[in-house]
Design an enzyme around this catalytic site. Structure first.
Site, short mmCIF file in Angstrom:
data_model
loop_
_atom_site.label_atom_id
_atom_site.label_comp_id
_atom_site.label_asym_id
_atom_site.label_seq_id
_atom_site.Cartn_x
_atom_site.Cartn_y
_atom_site.Cartn_z
N ASP B 60 0.88 -1.17 0.00
CA ASP B 60 0.00 0.00 0.00
C ASP B 60 0.91 1.22 0.00
O ASP B 60 1.55 1.51 1.02
CB ASP B 60 -0.88 -0.03 1.25
CG ASP B 60 -1.89 1.11 1.25
OD1 ASP B 60 -1.71 2.07 0.48
OD2 ASP B 60 -2.86 1.03 2.04
N TYR B 152 -8.39 14.16 -8.26
CA TYR B 152 -7.40 13.53 -9.16
C TYR B 152 -6.51 14.61 -9.79
O TYR B 152 -5.28 14.48 -9.81
CB TYR B 152 -8.16 12.75 -10.23
CG TYR B 152 -7.30 11.87 -11.10
CD1 TYR B 152 -6.81 10.66 -10.63
CD2 TYR B 152 -6.99 12.25 -12.42
CE1 TYR B 152 -6.02 9.85 -11.44
CE2 TYR B 152 -6.21 11.44 -13.23
CZ TYR B 152 -5.74 10.24 -12.74
OH TYR B 152 -4.96 9.44 -13.55
N LYS B 156 -2.47 15.00 -9.31
CA LYS B 156 -1.56 14.90 -10.46
C LYS B 156 -0.79 16.21 -10.69
O LYS B 156 0.35 16.19 -11.13
CB LYS B 156 -2.34 14.50 -11.71
CG LYS B 156 -2.96 13.08 -11.62
CD LYS B 156 -1.88 12.03 -11.46
CE LYS B 156 -2.42 10.61 -11.52
NZ LYS B 156 -1.36 9.58 -11.38
N ILE B 185 -5.83 6.64 -22.20
CA ILE B 185 -5.11 5.42 -22.55
C ILE B 185 -6.06 4.23 -22.36
O ILE B 185 -6.92 4.26 -21.46
CB ILE B 185 -3.87 5.24 -21.63
CG1 ILE B 185 -3.00 6.51 -21.64
CG2 ILE B 185 -3.06 4.00 -22.03
CD1 ILE B 185 -2.35 6.88 -22.96
#
Lengths: 85, 244
Positions: B60, B152, B156, B185
């Protein structure tokens, strides 16, 4: 791992390394001076000292101990302890 | 081409998607690979069996001590460590108005703090040996920001800042740090989207196709190799023109 035969010689060896890396003449080095505050040795240079000492004395300084090294005295004590193990 | 022959790499989140492609590409390029997985044990086991010099460790990345254990495992098994690819990541997409503190924390902890944890665990080794390479997986979402991805995108974008700062910090130690920003992707993450969303995605990509995980992996192999020896602090988009 080499044993501590001569603490004085060990300290002398470490002082030379610290002097070489910090570019502070040996005669001006104080054992209780703080690397960062008193000697202007930043954390990157301190890590270089750690790596050089490890290489010279064939010891591995545990990663968690590295942030506790703040002065030449701390280096002597830690290396002495590791060599005694 | 064995451009990574004799090198050892840690790849986080290696059991699926881009991480899996990286494991296979690094192995094919001659590297020893220690990859981490968290939940996908069956996929990890199969991958370990299918590739050469590949070891998996359940990890983790949110836990620093577990990351240290992975670094120690790499050093024990392969006697050296040259590359870290911080790829492990999760997304919990919701409009901010619906996002819980847990949704935020899980994504930041895994993507951003996980990157810190593994890099922190490896950086002393890299600096002492005066050589190493960190490749951090960010996203186009971290550059442009995407709706329903505040957590997110923040994680990032944080990775980009972290990478640039670290690149400057350790460049003098011959340690390179680069960031890869994939667009859309072909992974489970994109697969899980609805057909109408996928159609809109394709319309938004100038090259009108999804990227292949292998294309991202090839970029990572290049960045890890000596051929990229003068590249550091760079943020490289691989997105079919999405974020032009």
């Amino acid at each position: 791992m080499p044993k501590v035969k001569d603490a004085g010689a060990m300290r002398k060896g470490i002082r030379k390394l610290i002097s070489d890396i910090s570019e502070i003449p040996e005669k001006e080095l104080k054992d209780d001076a703080k690397f960062a505050e008193d000697m202007g040795v930043d954390s990157m240079k301190a890590l270089e000292i750690v790596a050089a000492v490890e290489k010279k004395f064939k010891v591995a300084i545990p990663e968690e101990q590295i942030p506790t090294i703040r002065s030449p005295n701390d280096v002597y004590e830690l290396i002495e302890k590791l060599l005694k193990k | 081409m064995n451009v990574l022959k004799g090198k050892t790499a840690i790849i986080t989140g290696g059991s699926r998607g881009i991480g899996r492609a990286c494991v296979l590409a690094f192995s094919k390029a001659g590297a020893n690979v220690v990859f981490t997985y968290n939940r996908s044990k069956d996929e990890a086991d199969a991958l370990q069996k299918s590739a050469k010099n590949v070891v998996s460790v359940k990890t983790d990345v949110r836990e620093y001590e577990q990351c240290r254990a992975v670094v120690n495992e790499a050093l024990k098994k392969f006697k050296k460590l040259d590359v870290v690819v911080n790829n492990a990541g999760v997304n919990i997409d919701k409009a901010l108005v619906m996002m819980t503190h847990d949704d935020w924390k899980t994504v930041i902890d895994t993507n951003l703090n996980g990157t810190f944890n593994m890099t922190r665990a490896a950086i002393t080794t890299f600096m002492k040996q005066k050589g190493g390479c960190v490749i951090n997986m960010s996203s186009v979402s971290g550059i442009t920001g995407l709706p329903r991805q505040t957590n997110y995108s923040a994680s990032k974008a944080g990775i980009i800042g972290f990478s640039k700062a670290l690149a400057k910090e350790v460049a003098g130690y011959n340690v390179r740090v680069n960031t890869v920003c994939p667009g859309y992707i072909k992974t489970d993450m994109v697969d899980s989207l609805g057909e109408d969303v996928k159609k809109k995605i394709l319309e938004s990509v100038p090259q009108k196709r999804l990227g292949e995980p292998e294309e991202v992996a090839d970029l990572c192999v290049f960045l890890a190799s000596g051929k990229a020896g003068y590249i550091t602090g760079e943020v490289i988009k691989i997105d079919g023109g999405l974020a032009i």
